[in-house]
Scaffold this active site. Sequence first.
Site, short mmCIF file in Angstrom:
data_model
loop_
_atom_site.label_atom_id
_atom_site.label_comp_id
_atom_site.label_asym_id
_atom_site.label_seq_id
_atom_site.Cartn_x
_atom_site.Cartn_y
_atom_site.Cartn_z
N ASN A 107 0.87 -1.18 0.00
CA ASN A 107 0.00 0.00 0.00
C ASN A 107 0.90 1.23 0.00
O ASN A 107 1.53 1.54 1.01
CB ASN A 107 -0.90 -0.03 1.25
CG ASN A 107 -1.75 1.23 1.38
OD1 ASN A 107 -1.78 2.06 0.48
ND2 ASN A 107 -2.43 1.35 2.51
N TRP A 108 0.96 1.88 -1.13
CA TRP A 108 1.88 3.01 -1.27
C TRP A 108 1.33 4.28 -0.62
O TRP A 108 2.03 5.30 -0.56
CB TRP A 108 2.22 3.25 -2.75
CG TRP A 108 3.01 2.15 -3.38
CD1 TRP A 108 3.40 0.97 -2.80
CD2 TRP A 108 3.50 2.10 -4.73
NE1 TRP A 108 4.10 0.20 -3.70
CE2 TRP A 108 4.18 0.87 -4.89
CE3 TRP A 108 3.43 2.98 -5.81
CZ2 TRP A 108 4.79 0.50 -6.09
CZ3 TRP A 108 4.03 2.62 -7.01
CH2 TRP A 108 4.71 1.38 -7.15
N LYS A 109 0.07 4.25 -0.21
CA LYS A 109 -0.58 5.41 0.43
C LYS A 109 -0.40 6.66 -0.45
O LYS A 109 -0.35 6.53 -1.68
CB LYS A 109 -0.07 5.60 1.86
CG LYS A 109 -0.21 4.30 2.68
CD LYS A 109 -0.05 4.47 4.16
CE LYS A 109 -0.21 3.12 4.84
NZ LYS A 109 -0.13 3.20 6.30
N GLU A 153 -6.96 4.51 7.89
CA GLU A 153 -6.75 5.93 7.60
C GLU A 153 -7.97 6.54 6.93
O GLU A 153 -8.30 7.71 7.15
CB GLU A 153 -5.47 6.11 6.76
CG GLU A 153 -4.22 5.85 7.61
CD GLU A 153 -3.03 5.30 6.85
OE1 GLU A 153 -3.00 5.36 5.61
OE2 GLU A 153 -2.11 4.78 7.52
N GLY A 162 3.08 -1.14 4.27
CA GLY A 162 3.11 0.29 4.00
C GLY A 162 4.52 0.74 3.67
O GLY A 162 5.01 0.56 2.56
N GLY A 163 5.19 1.33 4.65
CA GLY A 163 6.51 1.93 4.43
C GLY A 163 7.51 1.05 3.71
O GLY A 163 8.20 1.52 2.78
P1 13P Z 1 3.23 0.30 7.66
O1 13P Z 1 3.72 -1.00 7.07
O2 13P Z 1 3.97 1.49 7.18
O3 13P Z 1 3.10 0.21 9.15
O4 13P Z 1 1.72 0.50 7.11
C1 13P Z 1 0.81 -0.53 7.20
C2 13P Z 1 -0.41 -0.17 6.45
O5 13P Z 1 -1.19 0.67 6.86
C3 13P Z 1 -0.66 -0.86 5.17
O6 13P Z 1 -1.95 -0.62 4.71
#
Ligand code: 13P
Length: 254
Positions: free
Chosen positions: A9-11, A96, A234-235
């Site tokens: 998930n690149w957000k 989020e 995520g990150g």
């Molecule tokens: P992180 O891996 O950055 O904690 O994020 C997790 C996330 O929200 C994936 O959707």
Amino acid sequence: MRRPMMAGNWKMNKTVEEAVALARAIRELVGGVHPVDRVLCPPFIDIPQVSAELAGSQIAVGAQNMHWAANGAYTGEISAAMLRGVADYVILGHSERRQYFAETDEGVNRKVLAALEAGLTPILCVGETLEQNERGETHSFVGGQVKAALAGVTADQMARIVVAYEPIWAIGTGKAATAAQANAICGGVVRNAVGELLGAEAAAAARVLYGGSTNEKNIGEIMAQPDIDGALIGGAALKAESYVAMVRTTAALY
Ligand code: 13P
């Protein structure tokens, strides 16, 4: 056996140019046939070009959200029909979105049904806050989220849904749930809730991911758990080397 999945998930990160470069780097590093499903979820604006970059690569593309309506007067929104052709997956109900954009269980349910109808695979996110966790409400809250989001889903449709358990306190904090904690909720709560809704067979077949501060160091222990079928990353998914290392570690376990 359930097929493992590493979904990134690149957000709200990466311009079109940056997104294409990251997708290309991942494609080149990750190689061909794999026992692991790989899904990259860039921002909407990046999707068509990332999808073109990944054509023929066995790496799938997902969106991070969509609207439940097919079309109409919803300024700023994107429908499932618009995603079809450039994406196969869609993340729905990420914490989020629930937290900053007031998404409700009911809205997430409408999105899940609309995504299925359009032939997209939902990656349905659930997870509790730190306060809920400390008050001992994780089981009832997460179980309730799963049941609300899956209302009206058939057992056949469940075979196309992926659920991601992402405790909010573990997202972006560097404090992942322990592998045992994550396994207990993925199995005892998420899979259990699917079973209560749709029966033991659907529960056994349901793909359940863990998300929250996963990285190349902790993914091996997490993926060794019997009730965890993958990660929503995520990150660590923003760096080709980290993401590909996580895919390789997972592949070695299957
Ligand atoms: P992180 O891996 O950055 O904690 O994020 C997790 C996330 O929200 C994936 O959707």
